[in-house]
Design an enzyme around this catalytic site. Structure first.
Site, PDB file in Angstrom:
ATOM      1  N   ARG A 268       0.847  -1.173   0.000  1.00  0.00           N
ATOM      2  CA  ARG A 268       0.000   0.000   0.000  1.00  0.00           C
ATOM      3  C   ARG A 268       0.886   1.227   0.000  1.00  0.00           C
ATOM      4  O   ARG A 268       1.690   1.398   0.913  1.00  0.00           O
ATOM      5  CB  ARG A 268      -0.809  -0.049   1.297  1.00  0.00           C
ATOM      6  CG  ARG A 268      -2.182   0.492   1.196  1.00  0.00           C
ATOM      7  CD  ARG A 268      -2.973   0.095   2.418  1.00  0.00           C
ATOM      8  NE  ARG A 268      -2.493   0.710   3.639  1.00  0.00           N
ATOM      9  CZ  ARG A 268      -3.298   1.214   4.563  1.00  0.00           C
ATOM     10  NH1 ARG A 268      -4.601   1.199   4.372  1.00  0.00           N
ATOM     11  NH2 ARG A 268      -2.823   1.723   5.650  1.00  0.00           N
TER      12      ARG A 268
ATOM     13  N   THR B 166      -0.855   7.612  -1.044  1.00  0.00           N
ATOM     14  CA  THR B 166      -2.119   7.514  -1.800  1.00  0.00           C
ATOM     15  C   THR B 166      -3.028   6.391  -1.295  1.00  0.00           C
ATOM     16  O   THR B 166      -4.213   6.356  -1.628  1.00  0.00           O
ATOM     17  CB  THR B 166      -1.821   7.222  -3.280  1.00  0.00           C
ATOM     18  OG1 THR B 166      -1.220   5.910  -3.361  1.00  0.00           O
ATOM     19  CG2 THR B 166      -0.869   8.243  -3.873  1.00  0.00           C
TER      20      THR B 166
ATOM     21  N   ASP C 271       0.133  -2.346  12.233  1.00  0.00           N
ATOM     22  CA  ASP C 271       0.581  -2.823  10.914  1.00  0.00           C
ATOM     23  C   ASP C 271       0.862  -4.321  10.999  1.00  0.00           C
ATOM     24  O   ASP C 271       1.815  -4.756  11.655  1.00  0.00           O
ATOM     25  CB  ASP C 271       1.849  -2.051  10.507  1.00  0.00           C
ATOM     26  CG  ASP C 271       2.248  -2.386   9.074  1.00  0.00           C
ATOM     27  OD1 ASP C 271       2.441  -3.583   8.775  1.00  0.00           O
ATOM     28  OD2 ASP C 271       2.362  -1.466   8.259  1.00  0.00           O
TER      29      ASP C 271
ATOM     30  N   ASP D  28       4.396  -5.590   9.727  1.00  0.00           N
ATOM     31  CA  ASP D  28       5.484  -5.206  10.637  1.00  0.00           C
ATOM     32  C   ASP D  28       5.434  -6.028  11.919  1.00  0.00           C
ATOM     33  O   ASP D  28       6.468  -6.470  12.426  1.00  0.00           O
ATOM     34  CB  ASP D  28       5.386  -3.715  10.989  1.00  0.00           C
ATOM     35  CG  ASP D  28       5.938  -2.834   9.875  1.00  0.00           C
ATOM     36  OD1 ASP D  28       6.662  -3.359   9.008  1.00  0.00           O
ATOM     37  OD2 ASP D  28       5.639  -1.627   9.876  1.00  0.00           O
TER      38      ASP D  28
HETATM   39  C1  PRP Z   1      -1.336  -4.235   4.602  1.00  0.00           C
HETATM   40  C2  PRP Z   1      -2.221  -5.456   4.757  1.00  0.00           C
HETATM   41  C3  PRP Z   1      -3.033  -5.430   3.498  1.00  0.00           C
HETATM   42  C4  PRP Z   1      -3.215  -3.950   3.263  1.00  0.00           C
HETATM   43  C5  PRP Z   1      -4.592  -3.580   3.696  1.00  0.00           C
HETATM   44  O1  PRP Z   1      -0.287  -4.517   3.755  1.00  0.00           O
HETATM   45  O2  PRP Z   1      -1.513  -6.658   4.922  1.00  0.00           O
HETATM   46  O3  PRP Z   1      -2.405  -6.047   2.400  1.00  0.00           O
HETATM   47  O4  PRP Z   1      -2.242  -3.278   4.055  1.00  0.00           O
HETATM   48  O5  PRP Z   1      -4.847  -2.255   3.430  1.00  0.00           O
HETATM   49  P1  PRP Z   1      -5.886  -1.775   2.335  1.00  0.00           P
HETATM   50  O6  PRP Z   1      -7.153  -2.559   2.561  1.00  0.00           O
HETATM   51  O7  PRP Z   1      -6.047  -0.324   2.651  1.00  0.00           O
HETATM   52  O8  PRP Z   1      -5.311  -1.999   0.979  1.00  0.00           O
HETATM   53  P2  PRP Z   1       0.880  -3.472   3.447  1.00  0.00           P
HETATM   54  O9  PRP Z   1       0.550  -2.669   2.258  1.00  0.00           O
HETATM   55  O10 PRP Z   1       1.216  -2.718   4.693  1.00  0.00           O
HETATM   56  O11 PRP Z   1       2.058  -4.414   3.001  1.00  0.00           O
HETATM   57  P3  PRP Z   1       2.864  -5.511   3.827  1.00  0.00           P
HETATM   58  O12 PRP Z   1       1.902  -6.666   4.073  1.00  0.00           O
HETATM   59  O13 PRP Z   1       3.946  -5.886   2.888  1.00  0.00           O
HETATM   60  O14 PRP Z   1       3.345  -4.908   5.110  1.00  0.00           O
HETATM   61  N1  URA Z   2      -2.678  -2.448   6.985  1.00  0.00           N
HETATM   62  C1  URA Z   2      -2.346  -2.876   8.219  1.00  0.00           C
HETATM   63  O1  URA Z   2      -1.412  -3.670   8.395  1.00  0.00           O
HETATM   64  N2  URA Z   2      -3.062  -2.408   9.266  1.00  0.00           N
HETATM   65  C2  URA Z   2      -4.092  -1.569   9.122  1.00  0.00           C
HETATM   66  O2  URA Z   2      -4.711  -1.190  10.126  1.00  0.00           O
HETATM   67  C3  URA Z   2      -4.412  -1.134   7.824  1.00  0.00           C
HETATM   68  C4  URA Z   2      -3.700  -1.603   6.776  1.00  0.00           C
END
Ligand code: PRP
Ligand code: URA
Length: 214
Positions: free
Chosen positions: A109, A113, A205, A208
Site C-alpha cells: 500500500r 495515496t 501494521d 510489521d
Molecule cells: C497491509 C495489509 C493489506 C493492506 C490492507 O499490507 O496486509 O495487504 O495493508 O490495506 P488496504 O485494505 O487499505 O489496501 P501493506 O501494504 O502494509 O504491506 P505488507 O503486508 O507488505 O506490510
Molecule cells: N494495513 C495494516 O497492516 N493495518 C491496518 O490497520 C491497515 C492496513
C-alpha cells in the site's frame, strides 16, 4: 430502520478465534507469539471458509466392508495470500488442506495515496477451474483486496472468496461494491479507518508486527 445483514459477509465469532484475536491486538505481544497466533487463527478460519465446499460420494472399502463415503468434489483449492502479511495465514490453511495450490500476490500500500502497488504475481495456470481463497489479515480501504481479486479474475479465476482477520466497515462496503459475488469471512468488523487508513482499534501494521520490521 434496522440495517439489513449482508449474507455475503460472515463474522467468525467462535470463542477460540475471538480469544486469539484479543491476544494479537495487545501491543505488547511479541513477534513470535503474534505470528503463532495468526497461524492458529488461519487454521480456524480455514475451517469456516471451507464449511460449504461441495461433497461427492465415493466407494471405499474399510477393513469390514464396502461403503459410500463423502469426499470433497472438484479440483484442489487455490490459496492466494497477499504478501506480506497474508503469508501469516498460509501455513495454518495448508495444514488443513495440504494439497491446495498457492497463488502469491505481492502488493504493498503506497503510504501517501493508499493505492495498492503490485510487485509480484504467480498463480497456477488452471486457476479458472478451482475455487480461490484470497487471504490477508487486514481489509482496510480494500484497495489491496480489490487489486488482488482484479488480478486473479484477469487470470481467469471465477470462484473466489476472501478471508481476513480484521475489516473496516469502509473496506467491506468498497469490496462488496467492487466484487459483490466474492464472499468475505472476517473475525471482526472494527469501528473505522483513521486518517492514515489504519483500522481502529485494529492491531497496527500486520506485516510489521508479524515480521518484526518496525
Ligand atoms: C497491509 C495489509 C493489506 C493492506 C490492507 O499490507 O496486509 O495487504 O495493508 O490495506 P488496504 O485494505 O487499505 O489496501 P501493506 O501494504 O502494509 O504491506 P505488507 O503486508 O507488505 O506490510
Ligand atoms: N494495513 C495494516 O497492516 N493495518 C491496518 O490497520 C491497515 C492496513
Amino acid at each position: 430502520m434496522a440495517s439489513q445483514k449482508d449474507p455475503g459477509v460472515t463474522v467468525v465469532d467462535h470463542p477460540l478465534v475471538q480469544h486469539k484475536l484479543t491476544l494479537m491486538r495487545d501491543k505488547e505481544r511479541s513477534t513470535k507469539s503474534f505470528r503463532q497466533l495468526l497461524n492458529e487463527i488461519g487454521m480456524l478460519l480455514c475451517y469456516e471458509v471451507t464449511r460449504d465446499l461441495p461433497i461427492t460420494m465415493t466407494e471405499i472399502e474399510t477393513p469390514l466392508q464396502k461403503m459410500q463415503a463423502p469426499i470433497i468434489a472438484g479440483k484442489k483449492l487455490v490459496f492466494a495470500p497477499i504478501l506480506r502479511a497474508g503469508v501469516g495465514f498460509l501455513d495454518g490453511m495448508l495444514e488443513m488442506v495440504p494439497a491446495a495450490r498457492v497463488a502469491h500476490i505481492g502488493l504493498y500500500r503506497d503510504p501517501e495515496t493508499l493505492q495498492a502497488v503490485e510487485y509480484y504475481f504467480k498463480a497456477p495456470s488452471d486457476i479458472a477451474d478451482r475455487m480461490v481463497i484470497v487471504m490477508d489479515p487486514m481489509l482496510a480501504t480494500a484497495n489491496s483486496a480489490i487489486a488482488a481479486v482484479d488480478r486473479l479474475k484477469e487470470r481467469g479465476a471465477k470462484d473466489l472468496r476472501f478471508v481476513c482477520l480484521l475489516a473496516a466497515p469502509e473496506g467491506i462496503a468498497k469490496m462488496r461494491d467492487a466484487h459483490p459475488e466474492v464472499r468475505i469471512w472476517t473475525a471482526s468488523i472494527d469501528s473505522h479507518l483513521n486518517d492514515h487508513g489504519y483500522i481502529v482499534p485494529g492491531l497496527g501494521d500486520a506485516g510489521d508486527r508479524m515480521f518484526g520490521t518496525k
